[in-house]
Write a protein that holds these residues in place. Structure first.
Motif, PDB file in Angstrom:
ATOM      1  N   THR A 118      45.126  58.162  34.163  1.00  0.00           N
ATOM      2  CA  THR A 118      44.974  57.253  35.296  1.00  0.00           C
ATOM      3  C   THR A 118      45.015  55.815  34.805  1.00  0.00           C
ATOM      4  O   THR A 118      44.762  55.542  33.620  1.00  0.00           O
ATOM      5  N   TYR A 119      45.324  54.926  35.719  1.00  0.00           N
ATOM      6  CA  TYR A 119      45.415  53.507  35.372  1.00  0.00           C
ATOM      7  C   TYR A 119      45.022  52.688  36.599  1.00  0.00           C
ATOM      8  O   TYR A 119      45.391  53.043  37.723  1.00  0.00           O
ATOM      9  N   TYR A 120      44.264  51.615  36.374  1.00  0.00           N
ATOM     10  CA  TYR A 120      43.753  50.803  37.476  1.00  0.00           C
ATOM     11  C   TYR A 120      44.059  49.327  37.245  1.00  0.00           C
ATOM     12  O   TYR A 120      44.004  48.838  36.105  1.00  0.00           O
ATOM     13  N   THR A 121      44.309  48.631  38.312  1.00  0.00           N
ATOM     14  CA  THR A 121      44.372  47.186  38.215  1.00  0.00           C
ATOM     15  C   THR A 121      42.955  46.668  37.975  1.00  0.00           C
ATOM     16  O   THR A 121      41.966  47.311  38.369  1.00  0.00           O
ATOM     17  N   LEU A 145      41.720  58.591  46.916  1.00  0.00           N
ATOM     18  CA  LEU A 145      41.250  57.325  46.376  1.00  0.00           C
ATOM     19  C   LEU A 145      39.823  57.122  46.874  1.00  0.00           C
ATOM     20  O   LEU A 145      39.612  56.844  48.056  1.00  0.00           O
ATOM     21  N   VAL A 175      39.837  46.531  40.556  1.00  0.00           N
ATOM     22  CA  VAL A 175      39.189  47.714  41.128  1.00  0.00           C
ATOM     23  C   VAL A 175      38.560  48.614  40.067  1.00  0.00           C
ATOM     24  O   VAL A 175      37.925  49.621  40.410  1.00  0.00           O
ATOM     25  N   LYS A 176      38.705  48.269  38.823  1.00  0.00           N
ATOM     26  CA  LYS A 176      38.138  49.090  37.746  1.00  0.00           C
ATOM     27  C   LYS A 176      36.635  49.217  37.918  1.00  0.00           C
ATOM     28  O   LYS A 176      35.942  48.227  38.176  1.00  0.00           O
ATOM     29  N   THR A 210      38.274  55.246  42.240  1.00  0.00           N
ATOM     30  CA  THR A 210      38.641  56.406  41.428  1.00  0.00           C
ATOM     31  C   THR A 210      39.789  57.146  42.094  1.00  0.00           C
ATOM     32  O   THR A 210      39.676  57.551  43.257  1.00  0.00           O
ATOM     33  N   VAL A 227      47.542  49.155  42.924  1.00  0.00           N
ATOM     34  CA  VAL A 227      46.107  49.364  42.814  1.00  0.00           C
ATOM     35  C   VAL A 227      45.778  50.331  41.678  1.00  0.00           C
ATOM     36  O   VAL A 227      45.001  50.005  40.785  1.00  0.00           O
ATOM     37  N   THR A 228      46.369  51.521  41.730  1.00  0.00           N
ATOM     38  CA  THR A 228      46.043  52.539  40.739  1.00  0.00           C
ATOM     39  C   THR A 228      47.125  53.601  40.730  1.00  0.00           C
ATOM     40  O   THR A 228      47.869  53.750  41.699  1.00  0.00           O
ATOM     41  N   THR A 241      53.458  51.553  37.415  1.00  0.00           N
ATOM     42  CA  THR A 241      53.104  50.498  38.366  1.00  0.00           C
ATOM     43  C   THR A 241      54.293  50.076  39.206  1.00  0.00           C
ATOM     44  O   THR A 241      54.169  49.195  40.047  1.00  0.00           O
TER      45      THR A 241
END
Length: 123
Positions: free
Chosen positions: A58-61, A81, A64-65, A69, A48-49, A107
């Motif tokens: 930070t990095y998001y799939t 989260l 969910v962007k 957060t 997910v993140t 990831t």
């Protein structure tokens, strides 16, 4: 080793919000890059993140962007989260995870996992 305990899951209507927490104990929390994963019924666990050890990266799939957060408070040994604009497809067991890292976000390759917290989004 580090032990992880998630909390904050529950039942929410579509469009609502939830805030998950992950409290770490054991080794110093700041030593670890952290991430959130989820597993829906009948599906494989998915990333997910993630967040770097200092919270700077930070990095998001993609799914969910703009809605989720990730953050962390190293003084409290806690990761968060914040999930907004929740959708039924976000329904899953959410897991926090930790891994040793060189300052980035990851990831994969997580060594430590929590027990999970259920998030259910009704339509």
């Amino acid at each position: 080793q580090v032990q992880l305990v998630e909390s904050g899951g529950g039942l929410v209507q579509a469009g609502g919000s939830l805030r998950l927490s992950c409290v770490a104990s054991g080794r110093p929390f700041r030593n670890y890059a952290m991430g959130w994963f989820r597993q829906a019924p009948g599906k494989e666990r998915e990333f997910v993140t993630a967040i770097s050890w200092d919270g700077a990266i930070t990095y998001y799939t993609d799914s969910v962007k703009g809605r989720f957060t990730i953050s962390r408070d190293n003084a409290k040994n806690t990761m968060y989260l914040q999930m907004n604009s929740l959708k039924p497809e976000d329904t899953a067991v959410y897991y926090c995870a930790a891994r040793v890292g060189a300052g980035g976000v990851y990831t994969f390759g997580y060594q430590y996992w929590g027990q999970g917290t259920q998030v259910t989004v009704s339509s």
